[in-house]
Design a protein around this motif. Sequence first.
Motif, PDB file in Angstrom:
ATOM      1  N   SER A 108       0.795  -1.097   0.111  1.00  0.00           N
ATOM      2  CA  SER A 108       0.030  -0.071   0.073  1.00  0.00           C
ATOM      3  C   SER A 108       0.895   1.178  -0.131  1.00  0.00           C
ATOM      4  O   SER A 108       2.006   1.204   0.433  1.00  0.00           O
ATOM      5  N   GLU A 109       0.274   2.365  -0.412  1.00  0.00           N
ATOM      6  CA  GLU A 109       0.884   3.736  -0.346  1.00  0.00           C
ATOM      7  C   GLU A 109       1.333   3.978   1.230  1.00  0.00           C
ATOM      8  O   GLU A 109       2.439   4.551   1.468  1.00  0.00           O
ATOM      9  N   GLU A 110       0.473   3.486   2.224  1.00  0.00           N
ATOM     10  CA  GLU A 110       1.052   3.914   3.447  1.00  0.00           C
ATOM     11  C   GLU A 110       2.073   3.221   3.866  1.00  0.00           C
ATOM     12  O   GLU A 110       3.007   3.613   4.559  1.00  0.00           O
ATOM     13  N   ALA A 111       2.161   1.965   3.374  1.00  0.00           N
ATOM     14  CA  ALA A 111       3.242   1.171   3.673  1.00  0.00           C
ATOM     15  C   ALA A 111       4.638   1.544   3.180  1.00  0.00           C
ATOM     16  O   ALA A 111       5.798   1.563   3.896  1.00  0.00           O
ATOM     17  N   LEU A 112       4.663   1.972   1.863  1.00  0.00           N
ATOM     18  CA  LEU A 112       5.795   2.517   1.042  1.00  0.00           C
ATOM     19  C   LEU A 112       6.240   3.771   1.924  1.00  0.00           C
ATOM     20  O   LEU A 112       7.301   4.134   2.023  1.00  0.00           O
ATOM     21  N   ALA A 113       5.301   4.717   2.198  1.00  0.00           N
ATOM     22  CA  ALA A 113       5.541   5.838   2.671  1.00  0.00           C
ATOM     23  C   ALA A 113       6.463   5.705   4.085  1.00  0.00           C
ATOM     24  O   ALA A 113       7.048   6.578   4.685  1.00  0.00           O
ATOM     25  N   MET A 114       5.776   4.588   4.719  1.00  0.00           N
ATOM     26  CA  MET A 114       6.531   4.271   6.050  1.00  0.00           C
ATOM     27  C   MET A 114       7.845   3.557   6.076  1.00  0.00           C
ATOM     28  O   MET A 114       8.450   3.240   7.158  1.00  0.00           O
ATOM     29  N   ILE A 115       8.487   3.268   4.924  1.00  0.00           N
ATOM     30  CA  ILE A 115       9.688   2.477   5.033  1.00  0.00           C
ATOM     31  C   ILE A 115      11.041   3.465   5.681  1.00  0.00           C
ATOM     32  O   ILE A 115      11.619   2.820   6.339  1.00  0.00           O
ATOM     33  N   PRO A 116      10.716   4.663   5.557  1.00  0.00           N
ATOM     34  CA  PRO A 116      11.891   5.389   6.138  1.00  0.00           C
ATOM     35  C   PRO A 116      11.632   5.366   7.775  1.00  0.00           C
ATOM     36  O   PRO A 116      12.596   5.602   8.363  1.00  0.00           O
ATOM     37  N   ASN A 117      10.415   5.025   8.044  1.00  0.00           N
ATOM     38  CA  ASN A 117      10.115   5.075   9.443  1.00  0.00           C
ATOM     39  C   ASN A 117       9.566   3.617   9.899  1.00  0.00           C
ATOM     40  O   ASN A 117       8.647   3.696  10.795  1.00  0.00           O
ATOM     41  N   TRP A 118      10.107   2.507   9.381  1.00  0.00           N
ATOM     42  CA  TRP A 118       9.434   1.294   9.424  1.00  0.00           C
ATOM     43  C   TRP A 118       9.197   0.838  10.859  1.00  0.00           C
ATOM     44  O   TRP A 118       7.996   0.178  10.992  1.00  0.00           O
ATOM     45  N   ALA A 119       9.959   1.211  11.846  1.00  0.00           N
ATOM     46  CA  ALA A 119       9.837   0.730  13.050  1.00  0.00           C
ATOM     47  C   ALA A 119       8.754   1.253  13.796  1.00  0.00           C
ATOM     48  O   ALA A 119       8.163   0.900  14.919  1.00  0.00           O
ATOM     49  N   LEU A 120       8.130   2.392  13.351  1.00  0.00           N
ATOM     50  CA  LEU A 120       6.884   2.999  13.499  1.00  0.00           C
ATOM     51  C   LEU A 120       5.421   2.536  13.262  1.00  0.00           C
ATOM     52  O   LEU A 120       4.669   3.123  13.622  1.00  0.00           O
ATOM     53  N   PHE A 121       5.745   1.735  12.292  1.00  0.00           N
ATOM     54  CA  PHE A 121       4.504   1.039  11.466  1.00  0.00           C
ATOM     55  C   PHE A 121       4.193  -0.304  11.805  1.00  0.00           C
ATOM     56  O   PHE A 121       4.891  -1.334  11.433  1.00  0.00           O
ATOM     57  N   ASP A 122       2.933  -0.510  12.387  1.00  0.00           N
ATOM     58  CA  ASP A 122       2.547  -1.831  12.730  1.00  0.00           C
ATOM     59  C   ASP A 122       2.005  -2.504  11.735  1.00  0.00           C
ATOM     60  O   ASP A 122       1.530  -3.644  11.834  1.00  0.00           O
ATOM     61  N   GLY A 123       2.006  -1.961  10.390  1.00  0.00           N
ATOM     62  CA  GLY A 123       1.444  -2.523   9.131  1.00  0.00           C
ATOM     63  C   GLY A 123       2.440  -3.838   8.679  1.00  0.00           C
ATOM     64  O   GLY A 123       1.843  -4.495   7.878  1.00  0.00           O
ATOM     65  N   PHE A 124       3.470  -3.698   9.102  1.00  0.00           N
ATOM     66  CA  PHE A 124       4.415  -4.721   8.527  1.00  0.00           C
ATOM     67  C   PHE A 124       4.362  -5.888   9.551  1.00  0.00           C
ATOM     68  O   PHE A 124       4.487  -5.587  10.821  1.00  0.00           O
TER      69      PHE A 124
END
Length: 216
Positions: A108-124
Amino acid sequence: MPRLRLVSREEANDPLVLFMYDRKFPGRDPATDPGVTASGAPGNYEAVLAHAPDILEHAVRGFYIKQTKKRKLPLNYMELAIARIGWACGCRWMFSEHSKILRGLGYSEEALAMIPNWALFDGFDAAERAVLAYADCLAFDHGRTPDGLFAELQKHFDEEQLIELTYIASMFMMNAGMIRALRLEHDDYDERVVEMPSPCGYRFVDREPMPLPERR
């Protein structure tokens, strides 16, 4: 322009160079009529590495190793690691190209946008987070990886898959540095850390600083 001259189709006689030109620039000369690739990149990687066809072959075979269906590691994990390494190494082309691939793989666009801040994204999920953390170890810590992280990777991937992930991610880390050094693709830009201009007449003088006021 890249730091090295682009090799024209006219001067190229190596079969691999011509194969890559036909594949990326059918009917065009990447040195005189480059246009852009299908993804919108300048496409000058091959046209610069064509100065050393055996080096180009080595690089291209590395890309084939990543892409071939012989790989046991699912492509999405490799692409997550590569996109994160592109960001961590400051390689705009690598981050951009492999974000596009991840989009094609359904991220998703949300997941791609969070790659720089992946540790803050619980979608992974847990496996994706382990891969992203491993990419950080390779890019930021020169491969130094905590035992706990490697144990987490082993919960999700077997030995062959971990060799694939380690080798391919490390190969792309090398490419990120090479692309930046030669100013290829989207990474052809001037150094951004430069001295900024001062007002006319400014000159530093080495003198005792003024005393600070008393705080009550």
